[in-house]
Scaffold this motif. Structure first.
Motif, mmCIF file in Angstrom:
data_model
loop_
_atom_site.group_PDB
_atom_site.id
_atom_site.type_symbol
_atom_site.label_atom_id
_atom_site.label_comp_id
_atom_site.label_asym_id
_atom_site.label_seq_id
_atom_site.Cartn_x
_atom_site.Cartn_y
_atom_site.Cartn_z
ATOM 1 N N GLU A 77 -11.126 -22.837 -14.770
ATOM 2 C CA GLU A 77 -11.155 -21.576 -14.053
ATOM 3 C C GLU A 77 -9.741 -21.317 -13.563
ATOM 4 O O GLU A 77 -9.138 -22.168 -12.923
ATOM 5 N N VAL A 78 -9.213 -20.152 -13.874
ATOM 6 C CA VAL A 78 -7.844 -19.811 -13.511
ATOM 7 C C VAL A 78 -7.885 -19.041 -12.187
ATOM 8 O O VAL A 78 -8.222 -17.865 -12.161
ATOM 9 N N ARG A 79 -7.556 -19.750 -11.082
ATOM 10 C CA ARG A 79 -7.648 -19.171 -9.742
ATOM 11 C C ARG A 79 -6.360 -19.250 -8.931
ATOM 12 O O ARG A 79 -6.264 -18.677 -7.867
ATOM 13 N N ASP A 80 -5.360 -19.975 -9.414
ATOM 14 C CA ASP A 80 -4.155 -20.246 -8.632
ATOM 15 C C ASP A 80 -2.960 -19.502 -9.225
ATOM 16 O O ASP A 80 -2.492 -19.837 -10.313
ATOM 17 N N GLU A 81 -2.469 -18.504 -8.487
ATOM 18 C CA GLU A 81 -1.367 -17.682 -8.996
ATOM 19 C C GLU A 81 -0.105 -18.507 -9.215
ATOM 20 O O GLU A 81 0.607 -18.319 -10.209
ATOM 21 N N GLN A 82 0.189 -19.421 -8.313
ATOM 22 C CA GLN A 82 1.380 -20.256 -8.471
ATOM 23 C C GLN A 82 1.302 -21.078 -9.760
ATOM 24 O O GLN A 82 2.290 -21.197 -10.484
ATOM 25 N N THR A 101 -10.843 -1.777 -20.023
ATOM 26 C CA THR A 101 -9.714 -2.021 -19.132
ATOM 27 C C THR A 101 -10.058 -3.223 -18.268
ATOM 28 O O THR A 101 -11.230 -3.537 -18.056
ATOM 29 N N ALA A 102 -9.022 -3.879 -17.784
ATOM 30 C CA ALA A 102 -9.220 -5.036 -16.921
ATOM 31 C C ALA A 102 -8.090 -5.057 -15.893
ATOM 32 O O ALA A 102 -6.963 -4.646 -16.186
ATOM 33 N N THR A 103 -8.411 -5.560 -14.704
ATOM 34 C CA THR A 103 -7.440 -5.652 -13.623
ATOM 35 C C THR A 103 -7.295 -7.103 -13.225
ATOM 36 O O THR A 103 -8.285 -7.818 -13.078
ATOM 37 N N GLY A 104 -6.058 -7.526 -13.042
ATOM 38 C CA GLY A 104 -5.802 -8.889 -12.609
ATOM 39 C C GLY A 104 -4.364 -9.271 -12.868
ATOM 40 O O GLY A 104 -3.493 -8.411 -13.054
ATOM 41 N N LEU A 105 -4.112 -10.559 -12.896
ATOM 42 C CA LEU A 105 -2.786 -11.092 -13.183
ATOM 43 C C LEU A 105 -2.652 -11.192 -14.701
ATOM 44 O O LEU A 105 -3.336 -11.996 -15.343
ATOM 45 N N CYS A 106 -1.794 -10.363 -15.283
ATOM 46 C CA CYS A 106 -1.682 -10.262 -16.739
ATOM 47 C C CYS A 106 -0.633 -11.230 -17.268
ATOM 48 O O CYS A 106 0.503 -11.255 -16.801
ATOM 49 N N VAL A 107 -1.033 -12.012 -18.255
ATOM 50 C CA VAL A 107 -0.174 -12.987 -18.915
ATOM 51 C C VAL A 107 0.068 -12.478 -20.334
ATOM 52 O O VAL A 107 -0.874 -12.139 -21.053
ATOM 53 N N TYR A 108 1.338 -12.440 -20.718
ATOM 54 C CA TYR A 108 1.731 -11.895 -22.012
ATOM 55 C C TYR A 108 2.075 -13.042 -22.965
ATOM 56 O O TYR A 108 3.117 -13.673 -22.834
ATOM 57 N N LEU A 109 1.152 -13.308 -23.881
ATOM 58 C CA LEU A 109 1.327 -14.395 -24.837
ATOM 59 C C LEU A 109 2.107 -13.900 -26.058
ATOM 60 O O LEU A 109 2.072 -12.707 -26.380
ATOM 61 N N GLY A 158 -12.009 -16.593 -11.452
ATOM 62 C CA GLY A 158 -11.512 -17.653 -12.310
ATOM 63 C C GLY A 158 -11.640 -17.345 -13.791
ATOM 64 O O GLY A 158 -11.253 -18.142 -14.634
ATOM 65 N N GLN A 159 -12.173 -16.178 -14.125
ATOM 66 C CA GLN A 159 -12.429 -15.815 -15.515
ATOM 67 C C GLN A 159 -11.234 -15.105 -16.148
ATOM 68 O O GLN A 159 -10.434 -14.471 -15.457
ATOM 69 N N LEU A 160 -11.144 -15.200 -17.469
ATOM 70 C CA LEU A 160 -10.118 -14.519 -18.238
ATOM 71 C C LEU A 160 -10.760 -13.427 -19.072
ATOM 72 O O LEU A 160 -11.861 -13.600 -19.591
ATOM 73 N N LYS A 161 -10.048 -12.308 -19.201
ATOM 74 C CA LYS A 161 -10.467 -11.251 -20.124
ATOM 75 C C LYS A 161 -9.330 -11.049 -21.099
ATOM 76 O O LYS A 161 -8.160 -10.967 -20.710
ATOM 77 N N TYR A 162 -9.686 -10.997 -22.378
ATOM 78 C CA TYR A 162 -8.680 -10.774 -23.409
ATOM 79 C C TYR A 162 -9.371 -10.299 -24.672
ATOM 80 O O TYR A 162 -10.580 -10.442 -24.829
#
Length: 122
Positions: free
Chosen positions: A10-15, A40-48, A62-66
């Motif tokens: 679960e991805v919950r820690d921004e640091q 659409t999704a809102t959250g901390l976006c990670v660009y792979l 803690g969930q991811l949307k992609y």
């Protein structure tokens, strides 16, 4: 006797997300609302690398949307590397909070061994 352990990350820690992005030399994640293919999704976006759409981390759930269209719009290995990096960084953050020293070793199979020494300084 061996034991099988299954871990659901679960991805919950921004640091830890930011540290994982840094270790993988990804651009800095940002809090935003973004369009995936048909949602659409809102959250901390990670660009792979070479992904058509970002991975959106909902730090509350803690969930991811992609949407990588079963690998056509982004290789699963990049997401796997991010999740591995996140897990390593989160383990190190938690160990250091308790005053433990930690180190990591990359193994031949691509996995990472994190060693935490109780009582050592970080």
């Amino acid at each position: 006797m061996s034991h099988v352990v299954e871990i659901k990350t679960e991805v919950r820690d921004e640091q830890a997300v930011r540290s994982a992005c840094s270790r993988l030399q990804l651009e800095s994640p940002e809090h935003t609302t973004t369009k995936l293919f048909n949602a659409t999704a809102t959250g901390l976006c990670v660009y792979l690398p070479r992904w058509a759409y970002p991975v959106v981390c909902n730090l509350q759930t803690g969930q991811l949307k992609y949407d990588n269209y079963e690998g056509h719009w982004g290789e699963q290995r990049h997401l796997d590397s991010f999740l591995q990096g996140y897990a390593v960084e989160k383990a190190k953050i938690e160990a250091r909070k308790k005053g433990y020293a930690c180190s990591e070793t990359r193994l031949h199979d691509g996995s990472i061994r994190v060693t935490i020494r109780v009582g050592g300084a970080a």
